[in-house]
Design a protein around this motif. Structure first.
Motif, PDB file in Angstrom:
ATOM      1  N   ASP A 164      -0.792   5.213  -9.230  1.00 15.17           N
ATOM      2  CA  ASP A 164       0.007   4.233  -8.477  1.00 15.17           C
ATOM      3  C   ASP A 164       0.038   2.853  -9.120  1.00 15.17           C
ATOM      4  O   ASP A 164       0.759   1.968  -8.661  1.00 15.17           O
ATOM      5  CB  ASP A 164      -0.524   4.099  -7.045  1.00 15.17           C
ATOM      6  N   MET A 165      -0.754   2.657 -10.184  1.00 15.11           N
ATOM      7  CA  MET A 165      -0.794   1.327 -10.798  1.00 15.11           C
ATOM      8  C   MET A 165       0.471   1.056 -11.607  1.00 15.11           C
ATOM      9  O   MET A 165       1.081   1.962 -12.150  1.00 15.11           O
ATOM     10  CB  MET A 165      -2.008   1.215 -11.741  1.00 15.11           C
ATOM     11  N   LYS A 166       0.795  -0.246 -11.698  1.00 16.89           N
ATOM     12  CA  LYS A 166       1.883  -0.686 -12.575  1.00 16.89           C
ATOM     13  C   LYS A 166       1.251  -1.123 -13.892  1.00 16.89           C
ATOM     14  O   LYS A 166       0.314  -1.928 -13.904  1.00 16.89           O
ATOM     15  CB  LYS A 166       2.617  -1.858 -11.926  1.00 16.89           C
ATOM     16  N   ALA A 167       1.749  -0.583 -14.986  1.00 22.80           N
ATOM     17  CA  ALA A 167       1.174  -0.914 -16.296  1.00 22.80           C
ATOM     18  C   ALA A 167       1.548  -2.333 -16.703  1.00 22.80           C
ATOM     19  O   ALA A 167       2.721  -2.721 -16.628  1.00 22.80           O
ATOM     20  CB  ALA A 167       1.675   0.073 -17.351  1.00 22.80           C
ATOM     21  N   THR A 168       0.548  -3.102 -17.123  1.00 27.51           N
ATOM     22  CA  THR A 168       0.820  -4.465 -17.593  1.00 27.51           C
ATOM     23  C   THR A 168       0.249  -4.677 -18.999  1.00 27.51           C
ATOM     24  O   THR A 168       0.120  -5.795 -19.462  1.00 27.51           O
ATOM     25  CB  THR A 168       0.217  -5.515 -16.634  1.00 27.51           C
ATOM     26  N   LYS A 169      -0.109  -3.576 -19.655  1.00 31.18           N
ATOM     27  CA  LYS A 169      -0.699  -3.668 -20.996  1.00 31.18           C
ATOM     28  C   LYS A 169      -0.147  -2.530 -21.848  1.00 31.18           C
ATOM     29  O   LYS A 169       0.047  -1.423 -21.361  1.00 31.18           O
ATOM     30  CB  LYS A 169      -2.224  -3.543 -20.883  1.00 31.18           C
ATOM     31  N   GLY A 170       0.072  -2.814 -23.097  1.00 30.17           N
ATOM     32  CA  GLY A 170       0.476  -1.764 -24.023  1.00 30.17           C
ATOM     33  C   GLY A 170       1.907  -1.303 -23.805  1.00 30.17           C
ATOM     34  O   GLY A 170       2.682  -1.895 -23.056  1.00 30.17           O
ATOM     35  N   ARG A 171       2.226  -0.199 -24.479  1.00 26.61           N
ATOM     36  CA  ARG A 171       3.586   0.315 -24.466  1.00 26.61           C
ATOM     37  C   ARG A 171       4.078   0.647 -23.061  1.00 26.61           C
ATOM     38  O   ARG A 171       5.249   0.473 -22.741  1.00 26.61           O
ATOM     39  CB  ARG A 171       3.650   1.568 -25.352  1.00 26.61           C
ATOM     40  N   ALA A 172       3.169   1.147 -22.222  1.00 28.97           N
ATOM     41  CA  ALA A 172       3.553   1.538 -20.860  1.00 28.97           C
ATOM     42  C   ALA A 172       4.076   0.362 -20.046  1.00 28.97           C
ATOM     43  O   ALA A 172       4.849   0.543 -19.103  1.00 28.97           O
ATOM     44  CB  ALA A 172       2.363   2.177 -20.142  1.00 28.97           C
ATOM     45  N   SER A 173       3.671  -0.872 -20.431  1.00 24.83           N
ATOM     46  CA  SER A 173       4.104  -2.047 -19.666  1.00 24.83           C
ATOM     47  C   SER A 173       5.617  -2.268 -19.783  1.00 24.83           C
ATOM     48  O   SER A 173       6.218  -2.899 -18.918  1.00 24.83           O
ATOM     49  CB  SER A 173       3.344  -3.298 -20.113  1.00 24.83           C
ATOM     50  N   TYR A 174       6.234  -1.729 -20.860  1.00 25.27           N
ATOM     51  CA  TYR A 174       7.692  -1.862 -20.993  1.00 25.27           C
ATOM     52  C   TYR A 174       8.414  -1.109 -19.881  1.00 25.27           C
ATOM     53  O   TYR A 174       9.572  -1.370 -19.604  1.00 25.27           O
ATOM     54  CB  TYR A 174       8.185  -1.328 -22.356  1.00 25.27           C
ATOM     55  N   PHE A 175       7.717  -0.156 -19.261  1.00 28.10           N
ATOM     56  CA  PHE A 175       8.326   0.636 -18.189  1.00 28.10           C
ATOM     57  C   PHE A 175       8.265  -0.084 -16.852  1.00 28.10           C
ATOM     58  O   PHE A 175       8.885   0.344 -15.894  1.00 28.10           O
ATOM     59  CB  PHE A 175       7.655   2.011 -18.093  1.00 28.10           C
ATOM     60  N   GLY A 176       7.507  -1.160 -16.789  1.00 27.95           N
ATOM     61  CA  GLY A 176       7.440  -1.974 -15.563  1.00 27.95           C
ATOM     62  C   GLY A 176       7.141  -1.149 -14.333  1.00 27.95           C
ATOM     63  O   GLY A 176       6.211  -0.334 -14.340  1.00 27.95           O
ATOM     64  N   GLU A 177       7.924  -1.353 -13.292  1.00 28.45           N
ATOM     65  CA  GLU A 177       7.719  -0.625 -12.027  1.00 28.45           C
ATOM     66  C   GLU A 177       7.820   0.886 -12.232  1.00 28.45           C
ATOM     67  O   GLU A 177       7.216   1.657 -11.501  1.00 28.45           O
ATOM     68  CB  GLU A 177       8.737  -1.073 -10.970  1.00 28.45           C
ATOM     69  N   ASN A 178       8.603   1.302 -13.220  1.00 27.45           N
ATOM     70  CA  ASN A 178       8.777   2.739 -13.468  1.00 27.45           C
ATOM     71  C   ASN A 178       7.531   3.398 -14.037  1.00 27.45           C
ATOM     72  O   ASN A 178       7.481   4.621 -14.177  1.00 27.45           O
ATOM     73  CB  ASN A 178       9.960   2.975 -14.414  1.00 27.45           C
TER      74      ASN A 178
END
Ligand SMILES: [Mg+2]
Length: 196
Positions: free
Chosen positions: A158-172
Motif C-alpha cells: 500500500d505504500m507510495k514509492a518515493t525513492k528509486g525508479r518506482a517513484s516515477y510511478f507515483g500513486e500508481n
C-alpha cells in the motif's frame, strides 16, 4: 548458533527460494520498475552458490566473499546494496566461526545501515529498507521471524514509492509489493532459520 556451514546452508536455501520466486520478482519489478530484479537476483545467487564449496576460516571471510560476489554479479540497484550489506556484516562477524543471536543481529544491523546509507533511503519509501529496519528493530530470538518478514513485505504493497525508479510511478506504485522487500525477506528468512 549460526555456524559457517549454517550460513552456507542459508545461502543455498536463499538461492532456491529466489529461483522459485524469480518470475514473481520479475513481475513485481515490471509493474513498478524495469523488470530485471528476478533475473539479477537469480544470477547473483547462482554465483554465490558456486563459491560455497570453498573453505572459509570465519563467518567474516564467507560473508565478505558473498558480498563481493553479489556486488559483481547482481547488477541493477540491488547489487551494490546487497553486496555492501554482506561486506559490512563481515566486519561484525570478524574472525568468529559461529555467531549467537546477538552477534547475528549486530551483523545484520551493520548490513541494514549500509543499505540505508548507500541507497540514501529511509523507512516508508517502499524499498528494501522497509523490511531490514523494522525487522531488526526490537528483534528478539523468540520472535516468529518468518511471520514478521511476511508481514513487512505485505506492508509495502500500500505504500507510495518515493525513492528509486518506482517513484516515477507515483500513486500508481501503490498496489504492488516492492520486489526488493520481497527478495530481502527471502534472504533474511533463510539466515534466521539457521540461527535457530
Ligand atoms: Mg530493476
Amino acid at each position: 548458533m549460526l555456524t559457517i556451514d549454517g550460513l552456507k546452508k542459508a545461502l543455498r536455501n536463499a538461492q532456491s527460494e529466489i529461483e522459485a520466486h524469480k518470475d514473481t520478482l520479475t513481475d513485481l519489478d515490471r509493474a513498478i520498475g524495469d523488470g530485471d530484479h528476478g533475473i539479477n537476483m537469480s544470477r547473483g545467487f547462482d554465483a554465490v552458490s558456486a563459491i560455497l564449496d570453498d573453505d572459509y576460516e570465519s563467518l567474516g571471510a564467507l560473508s565478505k566473499k558473498v558480498g563481493m560476489t553479489l556486488m559483481a554479479k547482481v547488477g541493477g540497484a540491488a547489487g551494490p546494496l546487497y553486496g555492501s550489506a554482506f561486506v559490512k556484516a563481515a566486519t561484525a562477524f570478524g574472525d568468529a566461526t559461529e555467531a549467537d543471536f546477538p552477534l547475528v543481529k549486530q551483523a545484520l544491523e551493520e548490513g541494514a545501515a549500509s543499505i540505508k546509507a548507500r541507497g540514501k533511503s529511509e523507512v516508508g519509501q517502499k524499498t528494501m529498507v522497509d523490511v531490514w529496519e523494522p525487522f531488526l528493530k526490537g528483534l528478539s530470538d523468540s520472535d516468529d521471524y518468518a511471520e514478521k518478514l511476511d508481514r513487512l513485505v505485505h506492508d509495502t504493497e500500500d505504500m507510495k514509492a518515493t525513492k528509486g525508479r518506482a517513484s516515477y510511478f507515483g500513486e500508481n506504485s501503490r498496489g504492488t509489493v516492492d520486489p526488493g522487500a520481497m527478495s530481502s525477506a527471502i534472504i533474511l528468512k533463510a539466515i534466521m532459520k539457521e540461527v535457530g
